[in-house]
Design an enzyme around this catalytic site. Structure first.
Site, PDB file in Angstrom:
ATOM      1  N   ASP A  13       0.906  -0.879  -0.361  1.00 57.96           N
ATOM      2  CA  ASP A  13       0.179   0.090   0.072  1.00 57.96           C
ATOM      3  C   ASP A  13       0.105   1.426   0.318  1.00 57.96           C
ATOM      4  O   ASP A  13       0.278   1.937   1.018  1.00 57.96           O
ATOM      5  CB  ASP A  13      -0.676  -0.322   1.681  1.00 57.96           C
ATOM      6  CG  ASP A  13      -1.784  -0.951   1.017  1.00 57.96           C
ATOM      7  OD1 ASP A  13      -2.218  -2.200   0.714  1.00 57.96           O
ATOM      8  OD2 ASP A  13      -1.271  -1.417   2.211  1.00 57.96           O
ATOM      9  N   GLY A  15       1.453   2.851  -2.569  1.00 58.03           N
ATOM     10  CA  GLY A  15       1.095   3.776  -3.283  1.00 58.03           C
ATOM     11  C   GLY A  15       2.402   3.269  -4.530  1.00 58.03           C
ATOM     12  O   GLY A  15       1.947   3.741  -5.523  1.00 58.03           O
ATOM     13  N   LYS A  16       2.342   2.040  -4.674  1.00 60.52           N
ATOM     14  CA  LYS A  16       3.151   1.786  -5.834  1.00 60.52           C
ATOM     15  C   LYS A  16       2.103   1.745  -7.770  1.00 60.52           C
ATOM     16  O   LYS A  16       2.964   1.906  -8.568  1.00 60.52           O
ATOM     17  CB  LYS A  16       2.863  -0.023  -6.767  1.00 60.52           C
ATOM     18  CG  LYS A  16       4.226  -0.921  -4.678  1.00 60.52           C
ATOM     19  CD  LYS A  16       4.730  -1.869  -4.776  1.00 60.52           C
ATOM     20  CE  LYS A  16       3.277  -2.295  -4.171  1.00 60.52           C
ATOM     21  NZ  LYS A  16       2.679  -2.299  -2.708  1.00 60.52           N
ATOM     22  N   GLY A  40      -4.112  -4.839  -4.125  1.00 59.23           N
ATOM     23  CA  GLY A  40      -4.989  -3.944  -4.449  1.00 59.23           C
ATOM     24  C   GLY A  40      -3.985  -2.671  -5.362  1.00 59.23           C
ATOM     25  O   GLY A  40      -3.662  -2.015  -4.035  1.00 59.23           O
ATOM     26  N   HIS A  41      -4.527  -2.293  -6.949  1.00 61.82           N
ATOM     27  CA  HIS A  41      -4.200  -0.941  -6.884  1.00 61.82           C
ATOM     28  C   HIS A  41      -4.978  -0.194  -6.898  1.00 61.82           C
ATOM     29  O   HIS A  41      -5.983  -0.218  -7.756  1.00 61.82           O
ATOM     30  CB  HIS A  41      -3.385  -1.401  -8.412  1.00 61.82           C
ATOM     31  CG  HIS A  41      -1.892  -2.001  -8.309  1.00 61.82           C
ATOM     32  ND1 HIS A  41      -0.878  -1.657  -6.960  1.00 61.82           N
ATOM     33  CD2 HIS A  41      -0.606  -2.561  -8.908  1.00 61.82           C
ATOM     34  CE1 HIS A  41       0.057  -2.200  -7.060  1.00 61.82           C
ATOM     35  NE2 HIS A  41       0.094  -2.612  -8.007  1.00 61.82           N
ATOM     36  N   GLN A 224       2.104  -5.958  -3.226  1.00 62.30           N
ATOM     37  CA  GLN A 224       2.427  -6.243  -1.885  1.00 62.30           C
ATOM     38  C   GLN A 224       3.958  -5.134  -1.478  1.00 62.30           C
ATOM     39  O   GLN A 224       4.328  -4.318  -1.667  1.00 62.30           O
ATOM     40  CB  GLN A 224       2.420  -7.435  -1.372  1.00 62.30           C
ATOM     41  CG  GLN A 224       1.118  -8.674  -0.932  1.00 62.30           C
ATOM     42  CD  GLN A 224       1.195  -9.161  -2.445  1.00 62.30           C
ATOM     43  OE1 GLN A 224       1.457  -9.608  -3.262  1.00 62.30           O
ATOM     44  NE2 GLN A 224      -0.111  -8.236  -2.476  1.00 62.30           N
ATOM     45  N   ARG A 307      -9.768  -2.965   5.380  1.00 64.51           N
ATOM     46  CA  ARG A 307      -9.920  -3.009   6.585  1.00 64.51           C
ATOM     47  C   ARG A 307      -9.030  -1.796   6.942  1.00 64.51           C
ATOM     48  O   ARG A 307      -7.982  -1.378   6.343  1.00 64.51           O
ATOM     49  CB  ARG A 307      -9.344  -3.916   6.939  1.00 64.51           C
ATOM     50  CG  ARG A 307     -10.255  -5.328   6.992  1.00 64.51           C
ATOM     51  CD  ARG A 307      -8.584  -6.536   7.466  1.00 64.51           C
ATOM     52  NE  ARG A 307      -8.473  -6.593   6.432  1.00 64.51           N
ATOM     53  CZ  ARG A 307      -6.939  -7.896   6.255  1.00 64.51           C
ATOM     54  NH1 ARG A 307      -7.300  -8.793   7.760  1.00 64.51           N
ATOM     55  NH2 ARG A 307      -6.608  -8.184   5.135  1.00 64.51           N
ATOM     56  N   ASP A 337       1.453  14.944   0.500  1.00 67.18           N
ATOM     57  CA  ASP A 337       1.259  15.868   0.988  1.00 67.18           C
ATOM     58  C   ASP A 337      -0.289  15.459   2.198  1.00 67.18           C
ATOM     59  O   ASP A 337      -0.737  16.819   2.702  1.00 67.18           O
ATOM     60  CB  ASP A 337      -0.277  15.668  -0.660  1.00 67.18           C
ATOM     61  CG  ASP A 337      -0.682  14.505  -0.842  1.00 67.18           C
ATOM     62  OD1 ASP A 337       0.132  12.999  -0.626  1.00 67.18           O
ATOM     63  OD2 ASP A 337      -1.981  13.823  -1.106  1.00 67.18           O
TER      64      ASP A 337
HETATM   65  P1  GDP Z   1      -0.531  -0.051  -3.273  1.00 72.17           P
HETATM   66  O1  GDP Z   1      -1.217  -0.731  -3.268  1.00 72.17           O
HETATM   67  O2  GDP Z   1       1.043   0.160  -3.220  1.00 72.17           O
HETATM   68  O3  GDP Z   1      -0.452   0.079  -5.468  1.00 72.17           O
HETATM   69  O4  GDP Z   1      -0.665   1.124  -3.521  1.00 72.17           O
HETATM   70  P2  GDP Z   1      -2.087   2.069  -4.111  1.00 72.17           P
HETATM   71  O5  GDP Z   1      -1.753   2.071  -5.233  1.00 72.17           O
HETATM   72  O6  GDP Z   1      -3.452   1.096  -3.944  1.00 72.17           O
HETATM   73  O7  GDP Z   1      -2.241   3.505  -3.034  1.00 72.17           O
HETATM   74  C1  GDP Z   1      -2.832   3.750  -2.419  1.00 72.17           C
HETATM   75  C2  GDP Z   1      -3.594   4.919  -2.464  1.00 72.17           C
HETATM   76  O8  GDP Z   1      -2.995   6.301  -2.218  1.00 72.17           O
HETATM   77  C3  GDP Z   1      -4.674   4.787  -3.765  1.00 72.17           C
HETATM   78  O9  GDP Z   1      -6.036   6.129  -2.964  1.00 72.17           O
HETATM   79  C4  GDP Z   1      -3.757   6.400  -4.353  1.00 72.17           C
HETATM   80  O10 GDP Z   1      -4.191   7.169  -5.113  1.00 72.17           O
HETATM   81  C5  GDP Z   1      -3.250   7.187  -3.527  1.00 72.17           C
HETATM   82  N1  GDP Z   1      -1.983   7.581  -3.771  1.00 72.17           N
HETATM   83  C6  GDP Z   1      -1.273   7.679  -3.796  1.00 72.17           C
HETATM   84  N2  GDP Z   1       0.144   8.381  -4.249  1.00 72.17           N
HETATM   85  C7  GDP Z   1      -0.426   9.379  -3.569  1.00 72.17           C
HETATM   86  C8  GDP Z   1      -0.142  10.675  -2.952  1.00 72.17           C
HETATM   87  O11 GDP Z   1       1.010  10.990  -3.006  1.00 72.17           O
HETATM   88  N3  GDP Z   1      -0.810  10.903  -2.111  1.00 72.17           N
HETATM   89  C9  GDP Z   1      -2.062  11.330  -1.911  1.00 72.17           C
HETATM   90  N4  GDP Z   1      -2.941  11.596  -0.868  1.00 72.17           N
HETATM   91  N5  GDP Z   1      -2.667   9.978  -2.769  1.00 72.17           N
HETATM   92  C10 GDP Z   1      -1.971   8.090  -2.936  1.00 72.17           C
END
Ligand code: GDP
Length: 429
Positions: A13, A15-16, A40-41, A224, A307, A337
């Site tokens: 999670d 933000g990949k 989940g992306h 992951q 969760r 941010d």
């Molecule tokens: P992953 O499992 O690592 O791919 O994580 P996700 O892609 O699900 O990212 C988690 C959440 O954070 C998603 O809703 C993204 O849109 C959001 N997200 C990613 N980068 C940023 C950021 O720099 N700022 C904010 N506020 N949200 C972000």
């Protein structure tokens, strides 16, 4: 050297998804190498939010071919559902755009039921899996009795093998006081999915090697995170595969000579879903602040499970370890941010255990559970930074925070994400 490996540096999670989306725009092929639909992306394009579990987010770029590699475990029914959802929102998913490894393993309904049975049996010691059948599917793979995606090409014998697996699992389910599955009923959806997916099946190792030889740019998209790796994570609170850079090579079937960059994605604070140690975990108002209320789609609630995530300060001890395990050549820091408005920020720079200072995480769970983080406190910043696009325009305190991470981890921070939208990235020139 044309391959880039992108991996999560923490517990997933990070933000990949959005980072992969950006790197995909500069790639010809985007390949996933481990895990299944437990990932989940979330990618935010214009006013649309795409939630992807199996298919790499590269699918949102028309010129990209997506690969589901041999290291993955695939639930065919959920994959078909994902393909259909994408097509409904106007994204074309044809066999030219999506290639599935014949060597990937299939998650059966038996695996899903067994996942639940195993978590139930563990009681208070449950791993907190996503209950998608991932663990049992990998167990069958290493136990040399799994079904592979290539088996779906012969639908009749695939159906027979599936029923046989379900009947076998039923005995275990009944033992755990769970309802047995109806093999025919469970198999029905799978047969339909097998028919639908057959044209997508291919030897993806051959495909990727051929593309790499001709100079195609391949992005290996990790799911992951490093601390969930079966070998390098907080065992046993880990996933059943290798989401680290080494896993990219075994999970896709090409050699290290092609790898040019290993990009570690880290969130600027820590989050974790499920059980397991998390030395910098916070409770109370600070944790609530980092987590968000759930109002924004980026707030810290699981994409796959919904969760609430456990939240805490950034753990540079873990990051340093992740940098070493993966061989990061650069880092991308996300969600900066979210840190606007804190008076001060803390980073764990070392741990303390029984009066001793540790620079690296202990490898045994019992010790890791007892460590106390040693924090460094840095000044925060008040400004909103979602609109910043140049490093020099970031508040001085934000720059200092990033520079401190870089020094503590020993890897350059090349990119910072300041919001979920495609263009909310700050590149360090
Ligand atoms: P992953 O499992 O690592 O791919 O994580 P996700 O892609 O699900 O990212 C988690 C959440 O954070 C998603 O809703 C993204 O849109 C959001 N997200 C990613 N980068 C940023 C950021 O720099 N700022 C904010 N506020 N949200 C972000």
């Amino acid at each position: 050297m044309t391959a880039t490996i992108l991996v999560g540096a923490q517990w997933g999670d990070e933000g990949k998804g959005r980072v992969a989306d950006w790197l995909a725009s500069e790639s010809d092929v985007v390949a996933r190498f481990a895990g299944g639909d437990n990932a989940g992306h979330t990618v935010y394009v214009g006013d649309r939010v795409y939630k992807l579990h199996l298919i790499p987010s590269g699918i949102l770029h028309e010129h990209v071919t997506c690969v589901l590699g041999n290291g993955m475990v695939v639930n065919p029914v959920n994959l078909v559902r994902e393909i259909e959802e994408l097509e409904r929102s106007g994204v074309r998913v044809s066999p030219e755009r999506l290639v599935i490894s014949t060597r990937a393993h299939v998650i059966t309904p038996a695996h899903i039921a067994l996942d639940m049975a195993s978590e139930k049996a563990r009681g208070a010691d449950a791993i907190g899996t996503t209950l998608r059948g991932i663990g049992p599917a990998y167990l069958d793979k290493t136990g040399r009795q799994g079904l592979r995606a290539g088996d779906m090409a012969d639908v009749e014998s695939f159906a027979d093998a599936l029923c046989e697996r379900i009947e076998k699992a039923n005995a275990t389910l009944v033992e755990h006081g769970l309802e047995p599955l109806s093999p025919r009923e469970a198999a029905e959806n799978y047969i339909e999915a097998a028919r639908r997916l057959s044209p997508f099946l291919r030897d993806t190792s051959m495909y990727l090697n051929a593309r790499l030889r001709e100079g195609a740019r391949v992005l290996c998209e990790g799911a992951q995170g490093t601390m969930l790796d079966i070998d390098h994570g907080d065992y046993p609170f880990v996933t059943s595969s290798s989401p680290t850079s080494g896993g990219a090579l075994t999970g896709l079937g090409f050699g290290p000579r092609y790898v040019e960059r290993v990009v570690g994605v880290a969130k600027c604070f820590s989050t974790r879903v499920g059980a397991g140690p998390m030395p910098t975990e916070l409770e109370g108002p600070l944790a609530d602040r980092l987590r968000g209320t759930g109002e924004n789609f980026w707030d810290e609630f699981g994409t796959t499970t919904g969760r609430p995530r456990r939240c805490g300060w950034l753990d540079a001890v873990m990051l340093r370890y992740a940098a070493q395990v993966n061989g990061f050549t650069e880092m991308v820091i996300t969600k900066l941010d979210v840190l606007s408005g804190f008076d001060e920020l803390k980073i764990a720079v070392a741990y303390e255990l029984d009066g001793e200072r540790l620079e690296n995480p202990p490898e045994m769970l019992a010790a890791l559970r007892r460590v106390r983080p040693l924090y460094e406190t840095l000044p925060g910043w008040q400004e909103a930074i979602g609109g910043v696009r140049r490093w020099a325009d970031l508040p001085r305190a934000a720059q200092a925070y990033l520079e401190r991470i870089e020094t503590l981890v020993g890897v350059p921070v090349t990119t910072v994400s300041v919001g979920p939208e495609r263009d909310q990235l700050v590149f360090r020139s």
